[in-house]
Design an enzyme around this catalytic site. Sequence first.
Site, PDB file in Angstrom:
ATOM      1  N   LYS A 180       0.807  -1.090  -0.026  1.00 23.63           N
ATOM      2  CA  LYS A 180      -0.223  -0.006   0.006  1.00 23.63           C
ATOM      3  C   LYS A 180       0.868   1.245  -0.056  1.00 23.63           C
ATOM      4  O   LYS A 180       0.702   2.035  -0.600  1.00 23.63           O
ATOM      5  CB  LYS A 180      -0.922  -0.084   1.210  1.00 23.63           C
ATOM      6  CG  LYS A 180      -2.062  -0.918   0.986  1.00 23.63           C
ATOM      7  CD  LYS A 180      -2.764  -1.285   2.373  1.00 23.63           C
ATOM      8  CE  LYS A 180      -3.953  -2.297   2.074  1.00 23.63           C
ATOM      9  NZ  LYS A 180      -4.613  -2.999   3.428  1.00 23.63           N
ATOM     10  N   GLN A 198      -4.676  -1.371   9.610  1.00 22.60           N
ATOM     11  CA  GLN A 198      -4.623  -2.702   9.087  1.00 22.60           C
ATOM     12  C   GLN A 198      -5.421  -3.726  10.326  1.00 22.60           C
ATOM     13  O   GLN A 198      -5.165  -3.692  11.363  1.00 22.60           O
ATOM     14  CB  GLN A 198      -3.506  -3.152   8.708  1.00 22.60           C
ATOM     15  CG  GLN A 198      -3.371  -4.608   8.195  1.00 22.60           C
ATOM     16  CD  GLN A 198      -3.607  -4.529   6.698  1.00 22.60           C
ATOM     17  OE1 GLN A 198      -3.785  -3.546   6.009  1.00 22.60           O
ATOM     18  NE2 GLN A 198      -3.636  -5.858   6.101  1.00 22.60           N
ATOM     19  N   ASP A 207     -11.190   3.481   4.724  1.00 20.65           N
ATOM     20  CA  ASP A 207     -11.534   2.052   4.661  1.00 20.65           C
ATOM     21  C   ASP A 207     -13.104   2.018   4.573  1.00 20.65           C
ATOM     22  O   ASP A 207     -13.618   0.832   4.674  1.00 20.65           O
ATOM     23  CB  ASP A 207     -11.065   1.144   6.104  1.00 20.65           C
ATOM     24  CG  ASP A 207     -10.108   0.206   5.717  1.00 20.65           C
ATOM     25  OD1 ASP A 207     -10.212  -0.221   4.340  1.00 20.65           O
ATOM     26  OD2 ASP A 207      -9.505  -0.239   6.656  1.00 20.65           O
TER      27      ASP A 207
END
Length: 294
Positions: free
Chosen positions: A54, A98, A121
């Site tokens: 990422k 994460q 997200d």
Amino acid sequence: MTASIIDGRAFADGLGRKIAGSIPIFEAYAGRRPGLAVVLVGTDPASEVYVRSKGRMARKLGMESFEYVLPETTTQDELLALVARLNADDRIDGILVQLPLPKGLDALAVVTAIDPAKDVDGLHPMSAGMLASGLPGMVSCTPLGCIMLLEATLGSLAGRDAIVVGRSILVGKPMAQLLLARDCTVTIAHSRTRDLPGKVAQAEIVVAAVGAAEMIRGEWIRPGATVIDIGTSRIERDGRKTLVGDVDFAGAVERAGAITPVPGGVGPMTIMTLMHNAVIAAHRRVGLPEPTWR
Ligand SMILES: Nc1nc(=O)c2c([nH]1)NC[C@@H]1CN(c3ccc(C(=O)N[C@@H](CCC(=O)O)C(=O)O)cc3)C=[N+]21
Ligand SMILES: [Mg+2]
């Protein structure tokens, strides 16, 4: 019938070029690049690989990447303090923590602490509520990527029968909302669903998001259906480690009209839609009209 293979990597590359092209315009206006913060707690090797890829992608497209790797022993308060710092940092437009977090850390509390404007997200309850209400919030990367692949494959989704297998906050629920917003008739199946094979067999669109290797069998698939496989499980087969999805690909490819492979399907799109969300968040935060590259 043999399905056409939906090339997620090629689609992601194309989206990446459009995103990269928009960044100099943003920079000229804002005097800085869009910034993405990725937070990893602990040392799960698969998560380390994703977090690194990422960061690498963000830099490749011309964004600023802020990477935070915290020890397994990080406390809830320490993690919340970092999120508060990232919320307050004007160079940062998007924050991704994460998941899963190590045992003892409360993921929902952490996600809820993220400024919804930076929730790339789409996990904050505010983002979920905005999606359900039809308001322009942040949409989870994986479902957003799946919708892009579906629309590229099928054109309009209106009126189609879709099944989403899985009901997680990160994937299943937002996926169902996105399909509903495009006028699909949506079934959400889960571990307590009766006659899953029969329900899958009725669907023109199958989205598999259960996290169980090859659980959706090829013979369940309605001939000509479009199959989107979100799963990534590492299994051993014939003495070799391989990455497989939630769908029995070898069986499904004989019946489906189109199908995403694993790897090379949804995974590369998930990373690129994260970049997409970060750039969208950056534009909203500085009051620039959003690029219309879709
Ligand atoms: N807050 C949060 N948001 C996430 O979006 C999130 C997360 N946590 N935790 C973990 C999962 C997993 N995930 C993937 C991203 C890219 C690939 C990907 O690029 N896969 C490649 C293969 C990679 C390989 O070979 O291992 C592919 O499918 O072609 C896969 C999985 C994002 N996740
Ligand atoms: Mg994939």
